[in-house]
Design an enzyme around this catalytic site. Structure first.
Site, PDB file in Angstrom:
ATOM      1  N   LYS A  68      23.961  44.898 -10.558  1.00 48.79           N
ATOM      2  CA  LYS A  68      25.320  44.374 -10.720  1.00 48.79           C
ATOM      3  C   LYS A  68      25.614  44.272 -12.223  1.00 48.79           C
ATOM      4  O   LYS A  68      25.942  45.272 -12.827  1.00 48.79           O
ATOM      5  CB  LYS A  68      25.469  43.070  -9.933  1.00 48.79           C
ATOM      6  N   THR A  83      19.181  40.872  -9.383  1.00 54.73           N
ATOM      7  CA  THR A  83      19.334  42.318  -9.164  1.00 54.73           C
ATOM      8  C   THR A  83      19.520  43.006 -10.507  1.00 54.73           C
ATOM      9  O   THR A  83      19.965  42.384 -11.476  1.00 54.73           O
ATOM     10  CB  THR A  83      20.545  42.617  -8.261  1.00 54.73           C
ATOM     11  N   ARG A 141      33.659  50.290   9.146  1.00 51.78           N
ATOM     12  CA  ARG A 141      33.732  50.463   7.683  1.00 51.78           C
ATOM     13  C   ARG A 141      34.055  51.909   7.310  1.00 51.78           C
ATOM     14  O   ARG A 141      33.400  52.831   7.796  1.00 51.78           O
ATOM     15  CB  ARG A 141      32.397  50.090   7.032  1.00 51.78           C
ATOM     16  N   HIS A 194      24.446  37.288  -8.390  1.00 50.39           N
ATOM     17  CA  HIS A 194      25.815  37.356  -8.918  1.00 50.39           C
ATOM     18  C   HIS A 194      25.981  36.549 -10.201  1.00 50.39           C
ATOM     19  O   HIS A 194      27.099  36.208 -10.578  1.00 50.39           O
ATOM     20  CB  HIS A 194      26.818  36.909  -7.852  1.00 50.39           C
TER      21      HIS A 194
HETATM   22  N1  PMP Z   1      21.686  38.760  -2.866  1.00 48.93           N
HETATM   23  C1  PMP Z   1      23.020  38.643  -2.846  1.00 48.93           C
HETATM   24  C2  PMP Z   1      23.608  37.279  -2.895  1.00 48.93           C
HETATM   25  C3  PMP Z   1      23.846  39.790  -2.772  1.00 48.93           C
HETATM   26  O1  PMP Z   1      25.161  39.661  -2.731  1.00 48.93           O
HETATM   27  C4  PMP Z   1      23.233  41.063  -2.740  1.00 48.93           C
HETATM   28  C5  PMP Z   1      24.018  42.376  -2.705  1.00 48.93           C
HETATM   29  N2  PMP Z   1      25.317  42.375  -2.552  1.00 48.93           N
HETATM   30  C6  PMP Z   1      21.843  41.143  -2.756  1.00 48.93           C
HETATM   31  C7  PMP Z   1      21.100  39.984  -2.827  1.00 48.93           C
HETATM   32  C8  PMP Z   1      21.158  42.463  -2.721  1.00 48.93           C
HETATM   33  O2  PMP Z   1      21.110  43.013  -3.992  1.00 48.93           O
HETATM   34  P1  PMP Z   1      21.031  44.601  -4.191  1.00 48.93           P
HETATM   35  O3  PMP Z   1      22.441  45.106  -4.113  1.00 48.93           O
HETATM   36  O4  PMP Z   1      20.384  44.786  -5.506  1.00 48.93           O
HETATM   37  O5  PMP Z   1      20.206  45.126  -3.055  1.00 48.93           O
END
Ligand code: PMP
Length: 403
Positions: free
Chosen positions: A247, A244, A21, A216
């Site tokens: 996002k 979260t 990455r 999401h």
């Molecule tokens: N659950 C899902 C489905 C995610 O895609 C993500 C992060 N991409 C998380 C939990 C974790 O969330 P955070 O970025 O707030 O740590």
């Protein structure tokens, strides 16, 4: 052991597979979203970001910034401790109340990230409920998988979004054993959505607890941004809803909401909650402002959906292959890691467009893609520039067009 040689050879392995990455060094510009300065070898240059999870641009919304500034001036930088020892700030209390209300639940519990809310809640529940069997969707996020694994509880992986397979797996378990079904609403890479009502029916039939990750979806779906479960009128049928703050709410942190006893149980037994310093008050204040705003304003959600429709329409016209799904995530399919990286590099260098390539293990090999996330702040010209750039690259690379 020669540790340095070991580290290097492991990293070389990743590089050889094209999975190493490289982070894009960005400087987001408040008030200029979706523009950011990209720090490349020739110095900073302005690019348009097309892959941010700040889905609605709330990370730069004036109400959020004002709330954060005010809390910073009022409370200072950090929270000053763990929740139990001097680190519960009044903003945490207000934010938990707001989140519980958002999802129509008694209580909510904040974590420092969505990752930790999944990991800590699932590991605690699965480990502490005697004889618990976890039924987990095959496409669940790493934070759920790791939490379940850490619990050492028995787990059965059911086929992705497949109620029939879930039924078969539930029926195979001794009816006397407690069961926990864990799944997401919107899956972040394909943008598909779980059959939540059918999963709830099965949970009721087999007496299982339900745990949904709406990371999401919160802020984006439902009349107040309560996620797909709110949109479908199902919040009350889900035992725990996880989300979260990083996002669509644009800040940082994670949470679970549920009954008072369930949240109190996690609060009282989850080490990932108990032994970690709490979120800075200014972050809690910013998230609170974003949630309050999105509870009453649908303009951002509608703007995003409009942009998604417009982008999909133009990709279709140009024959750029993308996955069809009912969500806001637009995966443009490439199918090769090296090619995906090349397209991403070319978008950046020639068109000042930043879209990170998504490769294995985030997605299966052969399904490498550009995961595009339109926001209400991408204008018509941004969409035309993106589709024009992709079209040009598609022709130059001889990539197959969609029919
Ligand atoms: N659950 C899902 C489905 C995610 O895609 C993500 C992060 N991409 C998380 C939990 C974790 O969330 P955070 O970025 O707030 O740590």
């Amino acid at each position: 052991m020669d540790f340095e040689a070991f580290f290097r050879s492991e990293l070389d392995g990743l590089k050889a597979e094209g999975r190493y990455r490289v982070f894009a060094d960005l400087e987001r510009r408040a008030g200029r979203f979706p523009r950011a300065a990209f720090h490349g070898p020739n110095g900073p240059r302005e690019v348009t970001v097309w892959c941010s999870n700040d889905y609605l641009g709330m990370g730069q919304h004036p109400a959020v910034l004002a709330a954060m500034r005010e809390a910073l001036d009022a409370c200072g930088a950090g929270a000053g401790g763990t929740r139990n020892i001097a680190g519960t700030n009044h903003y945490h209390v207000l934010l938990e109340r707001e989140l519980a209300d958002l999802h129509g639940k008694d209580a909510a519990l904040l974590f420092n990230s969505g990752y930790m809310s999944n990991w800590a809640s699932l590991s605690t529940l699965a480990a502490r409920i005697p004889g618990c069997v976890v039924l987990t969707d095959a496409a669940n996020h790493a934070s759920m998988i790791e939490g379940i694994r850490h619990s050492r509880a028995e787990k059965l992986i059911f086929a992705h979004n497949d109620p029939q397979d879930l039924r078969r797996k539930l029926a195979s378990i001794n009816p006397a054993r407690p069961k926990l079904i864990a799944f997401e609403s919107v899956y972040s890479m394909d943008g598909d959505i779980a059959p939540i009502a059918e999963f709830c029916d099965l949970a009721e039939e087999f007496g299982a607890l339900t745990y949904i990750d709406e990371v999401h979806a919160v802020g984006l779906y439902g009349p107040r941004g309560g996620g797909v479960s709110e949109h479908e009128g199902l919040s009350h049928r889900l035992d725990l809803i996880e989300g979260t703050l990083a996002k669509s709410f644009g800040v940082m942190g994670g949470y679970v909401t549920g009954s008072a006893d369930l949240c109190d149980f996690i609060r009282s037994f989850a080490s990932g909650f108990i032994f970690s310093s709490s979120l800075p008050p200014a972050l809690a204040a910013g998230a609170l402002a974003a949630i309050r705003h999105l509870k009453t304003s649908s303009a951002e959600r509608e703007g995003q959906q409009d942009r998604v429709r417009k982008l999909r329409g133009q990709l279709d016209q140009a024959g750029i292959p993308h996955l069809t799904n009912p969500s806001h995530i637009v995966p443009v399919m490439v199918g090769d890691a090296g090619l995906c990286k090349r397209i991403s590099d070319e978008l950046l260098e020639r068109f000042a467009i930043y879209v990170q390539p998504i490769n294995y293990p985030t997605v299966a090999r052969g399904t490498e893609r550009l995961r595009i996330t339109p926001t209400p702040l991408h204008c018509d010209e941004d969409i035309a520039t993106l589709v024009g750039a992709l079209s040009e690259i598609w022709s130059a690379t001889g990539l197959k067009r969609a029919a």
